[in-house]
Structures are given as C-alpha cells and as structure tokens.
Design a protein around this motif. Structure first.
Motif, PDB file in Angstrom:
ATOM      1  N   ASP A  95       0.918  -1.265   0.223  1.00  0.00           N
ATOM      2  CA  ASP A  95       0.073   0.056  -0.021  1.00  0.00           C
ATOM      3  C   ASP A  95       0.677   1.354  -0.092  1.00  0.00           C
ATOM      4  N   GLY A  96       2.171   0.992   0.545  1.00  0.00           N
ATOM      5  CA  GLY A  96       3.078   2.240   0.445  1.00  0.00           C
ATOM      6  C   GLY A  96       2.681   3.075   1.891  1.00  0.00           C
ATOM      7  N   GLY A  97       3.924   3.971   2.125  1.00  0.00           N
ATOM      8  CA  GLY A  97       3.382   4.677   3.278  1.00  0.00           C
ATOM      9  C   GLY A  97       3.844   4.117   4.356  1.00  0.00           C
ATOM     10  N   LEU A  98       4.599   2.950   4.485  1.00  0.00           N
ATOM     11  CA  LEU A  98       4.814   2.177   5.832  1.00  0.00           C
ATOM     12  C   LEU A  98       6.059   2.466   6.275  1.00  0.00           C
ATOM     13  N   GLU A  99       6.217   3.048   7.621  1.00  0.00           N
ATOM     14  CA  GLU A  99       7.481   3.408   8.170  1.00  0.00           C
ATOM     15  C   GLU A  99       7.563   2.490   9.270  1.00  0.00           C
ATOM     16  N   LEU A 100       8.469   1.958   9.519  1.00  0.00           N
ATOM     17  CA  LEU A 100       9.137   0.972  10.564  1.00  0.00           C
ATOM     18  C   LEU A 100      10.104   1.554  11.572  1.00  0.00           C
ATOM     19  N   THR A 101       9.906   1.770  12.858  1.00  0.00           N
ATOM     20  CA  THR A 101      10.947   2.223  13.648  1.00  0.00           C
ATOM     21  C   THR A 101      11.210   1.121  14.732  1.00  0.00           C
ATOM     22  N   VAL A 102      12.455   0.974  14.781  1.00  0.00           N
ATOM     23  CA  VAL A 102      12.807  -0.288  15.473  1.00  0.00           C
ATOM     24  C   VAL A 102      13.958  -0.004  16.719  1.00  0.00           C
ATOM     25  N   GLU A 103      13.519  -0.439  17.905  1.00  0.00           N
ATOM     26  CA  GLU A 103      14.497  -0.152  19.154  1.00  0.00           C
ATOM     27  C   GLU A 103      14.680  -1.371  19.689  1.00  0.00           C
ATOM     28  N   PHE A 104      16.089  -1.782  20.149  1.00  0.00           N
ATOM     29  CA  PHE A 104      16.278  -2.742  20.557  1.00  0.00           C
ATOM     30  C   PHE A 104      17.543  -2.700  21.689  1.00  0.00           C
ATOM     31  N   GLU A 105      17.339  -3.597  22.506  1.00  0.00           N
ATOM     32  CA  GLU A 105      18.350  -3.670  23.853  1.00  0.00           C
ATOM     33  C   GLU A 105      18.836  -5.104  23.943  1.00  0.00           C
ATOM     34  N   ALA A 106      19.993  -5.394  23.980  1.00  0.00           N
ATOM     35  CA  ALA A 106      20.624  -6.746  24.340  1.00  0.00           C
ATOM     36  C   ALA A 106      21.292  -6.525  25.617  1.00  0.00           C
ATOM     37  N   GLN A 107      20.986  -7.129  26.594  1.00  0.00           N
ATOM     38  CA  GLN A 107      21.529  -7.098  27.960  1.00  0.00           C
ATOM     39  C   GLN A 107      21.592  -8.513  28.551  1.00  0.00           C
ATOM     40  N   PRO A 108      22.227  -9.288  27.849  1.00  0.00           N
ATOM     41  CA  PRO A 108      22.488 -10.812  28.554  1.00  0.00           C
ATOM     42  C   PRO A 108      23.125 -11.046  29.879  1.00  0.00           C
ATOM     43  N   GLU A 109      22.746 -11.881  30.531  1.00  0.00           N
ATOM     44  CA  GLU A 109      23.525 -12.203  31.958  1.00  0.00           C
ATOM     45  C   GLU A 109      24.985 -12.187  31.339  1.00  0.00           C
ATOM     46  N   GLY A 110      25.738 -11.588  32.156  1.00  0.00           N
ATOM     47  CA  GLY A 110      27.195 -11.679  31.928  1.00  0.00           C
ATOM     48  C   GLY A 110      27.528 -10.772  30.770  1.00  0.00           C
ATOM     49  N   GLY A 111      26.888 -10.056  30.145  1.00  0.00           N
ATOM     50  CA  GLY A 111      27.287  -8.961  29.186  1.00  0.00           C
ATOM     51  C   GLY A 111      27.654  -9.478  27.872  1.00  0.00           C
ATOM     52  N   LEU A 112      27.843  -8.671  27.112  1.00  0.00           N
ATOM     53  CA  LEU A 112      28.521  -9.072  25.433  1.00  0.00           C
ATOM     54  C   LEU A 112      29.881  -8.620  25.364  1.00  0.00           C
ATOM     55  N   TYR A 113      30.454  -9.528  24.548  1.00  0.00           N
ATOM     56  CA  TYR A 113      32.077  -9.042  24.339  1.00  0.00           C
ATOM     57  C   TYR A 113      31.927  -7.815  23.335  1.00  0.00           C
ATOM     58  N   ALA A 114      32.932  -6.851  23.561  1.00  0.00           N
ATOM     59  CA  ALA A 114      32.839  -5.602  22.719  1.00  0.00           C
ATOM     60  C   ALA A 114      33.046  -6.036  21.298  1.00  0.00           C
ATOM     61  N   GLU A 115      33.266  -7.026  20.822  1.00  0.00           N
ATOM     62  CA  GLU A 115      33.589  -7.116  19.530  1.00  0.00           C
ATOM     63  C   GLU A 115      32.032  -7.414  18.990  1.00  0.00           C
ATOM     64  N   ARG A 116      31.224  -8.008  19.769  1.00  0.00           N
ATOM     65  CA  ARG A 116      29.862  -8.322  19.199  1.00  0.00           C
ATOM     66  C   ARG A 116      29.184  -7.016  18.853  1.00  0.00           C
ATOM     67  N   ALA A 117      29.465  -5.906  19.819  1.00  0.00           N
ATOM     68  CA  ALA A 117      28.879  -4.391  19.344  1.00  0.00           C
ATOM     69  C   ALA A 117      29.440  -4.016  18.135  1.00  0.00           C
ATOM     70  N   GLU A 118      30.880  -4.129  18.006  1.00  0.00           N
ATOM     71  CA  GLU A 118      31.254  -3.568  16.830  1.00  0.00           C
ATOM     72  C   GLU A 118      30.666  -4.380  15.599  1.00  0.00           C
ATOM     73  N   GLU A 119      30.617  -5.763  15.759  1.00  0.00           N
ATOM     74  CA  GLU A 119      29.904  -6.292  14.658  1.00  0.00           C
ATOM     75  C   GLU A 119      28.555  -6.137  14.302  1.00  0.00           C
ATOM     76  N   ILE A 120      27.628  -5.728  15.414  1.00  0.00           N
ATOM     77  CA  ILE A 120      26.564  -5.339  15.235  1.00  0.00           C
ATOM     78  C   ILE A 120      26.419  -3.737  14.533  1.00  0.00           C
ATOM     79  N   ARG A 121      27.313  -2.906  14.908  1.00  0.00           N
ATOM     80  CA  ARG A 121      27.460  -1.837  14.181  1.00  0.00           C
ATOM     81  C   ARG A 121      27.916  -2.009  12.751  1.00  0.00           C
ATOM     82  N   GLN A 122      28.810  -2.817  12.478  1.00  0.00           N
ATOM     83  CA  GLN A 122      29.077  -2.933  10.876  1.00  0.00           C
ATOM     84  C   GLN A 122      27.887  -3.661  10.170  1.00  0.00           C
ATOM     85  N   GLN A 123      27.259  -4.295  10.597  1.00  0.00           N
ATOM     86  CA  GLN A 123      25.908  -4.914  10.170  1.00  0.00           C
ATOM     87  C   GLN A 123      24.810  -3.962  10.023  1.00  0.00           C
ATOM     88  N   LEU A 124      24.739  -2.982  10.767  1.00  0.00           N
ATOM     89  CA  LEU A 124      23.723  -1.945  10.369  1.00  0.00           C
ATOM     90  C   LEU A 124      24.287  -1.063   9.369  1.00  0.00           C
TER      91      LEU A 124
END
Length: 86
Positions: free
Chosen positions: A41-70
């Motif tokens: 139909d057109g005119g669709l706008e999608l806004t996405v918000e996410f938070e990843a907060q696993p127990e024990g944290g994430l590796y810093a490399e994972r954050a950089e990987e996500i940044r690159q994929q975005l």
C-alpha cells in the motif's frame, strides 16, 4: 442465507499505528502476517528499538559486529554501548 461480508467495505482510515513487543520467535510471523500486507500500500514506516543485555554481558567485538551490520543495511549505525563494571 445471510449475505457474505465483503472483503473491503470501501470505508477508509487515514492511518494505523501500533506499538508493542514481539517475541523473537514471532518476528518472521509478524512481518508475514502484518507488515507485508502494508508494504504494497506504500507509506509504511517502521521504527525499531532494541536492547541486548544478556547475563554476563556481551563481548565488545559483538557490539562492533552489530555496528558493522547496521552500516551494511544502510541504516544509522550509532549504537549506545554501556560499559561493563570491572
């Protein structure tokens, strides 16, 4: 025998909006059953918000990987990284 209900009545609305959480197991179903019907139909706008907060944290490399994929997706790749306590 009752008249069948028409698929479209001809009545229009200006817009629809929804906000809520969708479980990861339902993301594909959400796209297929909800969003894909609105794309054509057109005119669709999608806004996405996410938070990843696993127990024990994430590796810093994972954050950089996500940044690159975005970046590869062509969307803003600024992400907020919360440092882990030492």
């Amino acid at each position: 025998m009752p008249e069948p209900v028409p698929l479209f009545t001809g009545k229009r609305v200006a817009a629809i909006r929804w906000q809520g959480k969708v479980l990861p197991q339902k993301w594909t179903t959400f796209y297929t059953k909800v969003l894909s019907r609105l794309v054509s139909d057109g005119g669709l706008e999608l806004t996405v918000e996410f938070e990843a907060q696993p127990e024990g944290g994430l590796y810093a490399e994972r954050a950089e990987e996500i940044r690159q994929q975005l970046c590869e997706l062509g969307v803003p790749e600024e992400i907020e990284v919360e440092e882990a306590p030492e």
